[in-house]
Scaffold this motif. Structure first.
Motif, PDB file in Angstrom:
ATOM      1  N   UNK A  39       0.836  -1.209   0.000  1.00 13.22           N
ATOM      2  CA  UNK A  39       0.000   0.000   0.000  1.00 13.22           C
ATOM      3  C   UNK A  39       0.869   1.256   0.000  1.00 13.22           C
ATOM      4  N   UNK A  40       1.969   1.244   0.761  1.00 11.85           N
ATOM      5  CA  UNK A  40       2.896   2.377   0.717  1.00 11.85           C
ATOM      6  C   UNK A  40       3.448   2.519  -0.702  1.00 11.85           C
ATOM      7  N   UNK A  41       3.864   1.390  -1.298  1.00  9.85           N
ATOM      8  CA  UNK A  41       4.460   1.419  -2.637  1.00  9.85           C
ATOM      9  C   UNK A  41       3.485   1.938  -3.688  1.00  9.85           C
ATOM     10  N   UNK A  42       2.200   1.670  -3.495  1.00  5.74           N
ATOM     11  CA  UNK A  42       1.187   2.081  -4.472  1.00  5.74           C
ATOM     12  C   UNK A  42       0.460   3.368  -4.058  1.00  5.74           C
ATOM     13  N   UNK A  43       0.845   3.951  -2.917  1.00  5.89           N
ATOM     14  CA  UNK A  43       0.222   5.200  -2.474  1.00  5.89           C
ATOM     15  C   UNK A  43      -1.221   5.043  -2.039  1.00  5.89           C
ATOM     16  N   UNK A  44      -1.546   3.920  -1.418  1.00  2.00           N
ATOM     17  CA  UNK A  44      -2.922   3.625  -1.005  1.00  2.00           C
ATOM     18  C   UNK A  44      -3.129   3.924   0.477  1.00  2.00           C
ATOM     19  N   UNK A  45      -3.185   5.202   0.800  1.00  4.86           N
ATOM     20  CA  UNK A  45      -3.318   5.652   2.178  1.00  4.86           C
ATOM     21  C   UNK A  45      -4.577   5.158   2.874  1.00  4.86           C
ATOM     22  N   UNK A  67       6.601   9.451   5.045  1.00  8.37           N
ATOM     23  CA  UNK A  67       6.610   8.271   4.187  1.00  8.37           C
ATOM     24  C   UNK A  67       5.517   8.215   3.129  1.00  8.37           C
ATOM     25  N   UNK A  68       4.648   9.206   3.059  1.00 13.52           N
ATOM     26  CA  UNK A  68       3.561   9.185   2.079  1.00 13.52           C
ATOM     27  C   UNK A  68       3.572  10.468   1.248  1.00 13.52           C
ATOM     28  N   UNK A  69       4.575  10.619   0.409  1.00  9.29           N
ATOM     29  CA  UNK A  69       4.565  11.774  -0.493  1.00  9.29           C
ATOM     30  C   UNK A  69       5.139  11.376  -1.842  1.00  9.29           C
ATOM     31  N   UNK A  70       4.956  12.234  -2.819  1.00  5.95           N
ATOM     32  CA  UNK A  70       5.291  11.917  -4.214  1.00  5.95           C
ATOM     33  C   UNK A  70       6.779  11.730  -4.478  1.00  5.95           C
ATOM     34  N   UNK A  71       7.640  12.205  -3.572  1.00  6.32           N
ATOM     35  CA  UNK A  71       9.074  12.104  -3.800  1.00  6.32           C
ATOM     36  C   UNK A  71       9.667  10.791  -3.289  1.00  6.32           C
ATOM     37  N   UNK A  72       8.806   9.871  -2.825  1.00  6.91           N
ATOM     38  CA  UNK A  72       9.267   8.576  -2.325  1.00  6.91           C
ATOM     39  C   UNK A  72       8.775   7.467  -3.238  1.00  6.91           C
ATOM     40  N   UNK A  73       9.693   6.562  -3.536  1.00  3.10           N
ATOM     41  CA  UNK A  73       9.360   5.362  -4.302  1.00  3.10           C
ATOM     42  C   UNK A  73       9.842   4.160  -3.481  1.00  3.10           C
ATOM     43  N   UNK A  74       8.889   3.355  -2.993  1.00  2.28           N
ATOM     44  CA  UNK A  74       9.221   2.172  -2.193  1.00  2.28           C
ATOM     45  C   UNK A  74       9.642   1.063  -3.141  1.00  2.28           C
ATOM     46  N   UNK A  75      10.825   0.475  -2.912  1.00  5.05           N
ATOM     47  CA  UNK A  75      11.401  -0.437  -3.894  1.00  5.05           C
ATOM     48  C   UNK A  75      11.528  -1.888  -3.440  1.00  5.05           C
ATOM     49  N   UNK A  76      11.695  -2.138  -2.157  1.00  5.15           N
ATOM     50  CA  UNK A  76      11.963  -3.516  -1.722  1.00  5.15           C
ATOM     51  C   UNK A  76      11.656  -3.664  -0.240  1.00  5.15           C
ATOM     52  N   UNK A  77      11.197  -4.867   0.127  1.00  8.58           N
ATOM     53  CA  UNK A  77      10.919  -5.194   1.530  1.00  8.58           C
ATOM     54  C   UNK A  77      11.712  -6.427   1.913  1.00  8.58           C
ATOM     55  N   UNK A  78      12.473  -6.326   2.994  1.00 11.94           N
ATOM     56  CA  UNK A  78      13.196  -7.469   3.560  1.00 11.94           C
ATOM     57  C   UNK A  78      12.615  -7.760   4.939  1.00 11.94           C
ATOM     58  N   UNK A  79      12.014  -8.935   5.109  1.00 12.66           N
ATOM     59  CA  UNK A  79      11.520  -9.353   6.415  1.00 12.66           C
ATOM     60  C   UNK A  79      12.702  -9.958   7.169  1.00 12.66           C
TER      61      UNK A  79
END
Length: 171
Positions: A39-45, A67-79
């Motif tokens: 949801x962060x990666x797709x901007x689904x607040x 963490x929720x603005x247009x200048x951020x692109x979420x790229x990868x998640x490591x658990x």
């Protein structure tokens, strides 16, 4: 089909998509964590608000502005680790590193997230979660072992002739 941003290498429509659409609930705390990253990666607040523990407070302004603005692109998640949080648990904890790009600079967010299950539904508890670091990627050091990892069923390195899980590996 596009891969899901959460890193499972499954198509979005089969992975986090059904959770975000509300077609199915998250089975585990990790499932909810992955869907929230997506949801962060797709901007689904809206989904982030819906899956936040219903304590009467909105997502913190700091979280939104950081963490929720247009200048951020979420790229990868490591658990990194999961404690409890299975389908039969009422709470759980997921440690992770989220990679993102902000204004062209690679950065990471490391957090230990707490999750609570109420009436069969998992929620993220912002006030019980702890951000470990938010920094440029170059400052995050990858842990490298100097010896091979000891498996649960391997002989204990202390020399007791017991399995590691029955000796020094007890939690």
């Amino acid at each position: 089909m596009e891969d899901c941003p959460c890193g499972t290498e499954f198509p979005y429509v089969d992975c986090c998509g059904p959770l975000i659409r509300g077609a199915i609930p998250a089975d585990t705390a990790e499932d909810l964590m992955r869907s929230r990253f997506t949801a962060f990666a797709k901007g689904l607040g809206d989904y982030l608000e819906q899956t936040k523990y219903p304590d009467g407070q909105e997502m913190s302004a700091w979280h939104k502005t950081k963490f929720m603005h247009d200048d951020i692109s979420w790229t990868k998640l490591d658990i990194l680790d999961v404690k409890k949080g299975s389908a039969s648990d009422e709470d759980g904890e997921v440690s992770f590193i989220a990679h993102y790009i902000e204004n062209g600079e690679k950065k990471t967010l490391q957090e230990v997230s707490r999750f609570i299950k109420e009436e069969g539904k998992w929620f993220y508890s912002e006030h019980e979660s702890k951000i470990i670091s938010s920094a440029p990627s170059s400052t995050v050091k990858t842990f490298v072992r100097d010896q091979p990892k000891v498996g649960r069923n391997d002989p204990c390195p202390c020399g007791s002739n017991k399995k590691y899980k029955k000796c020094c590996g007890r939690a």
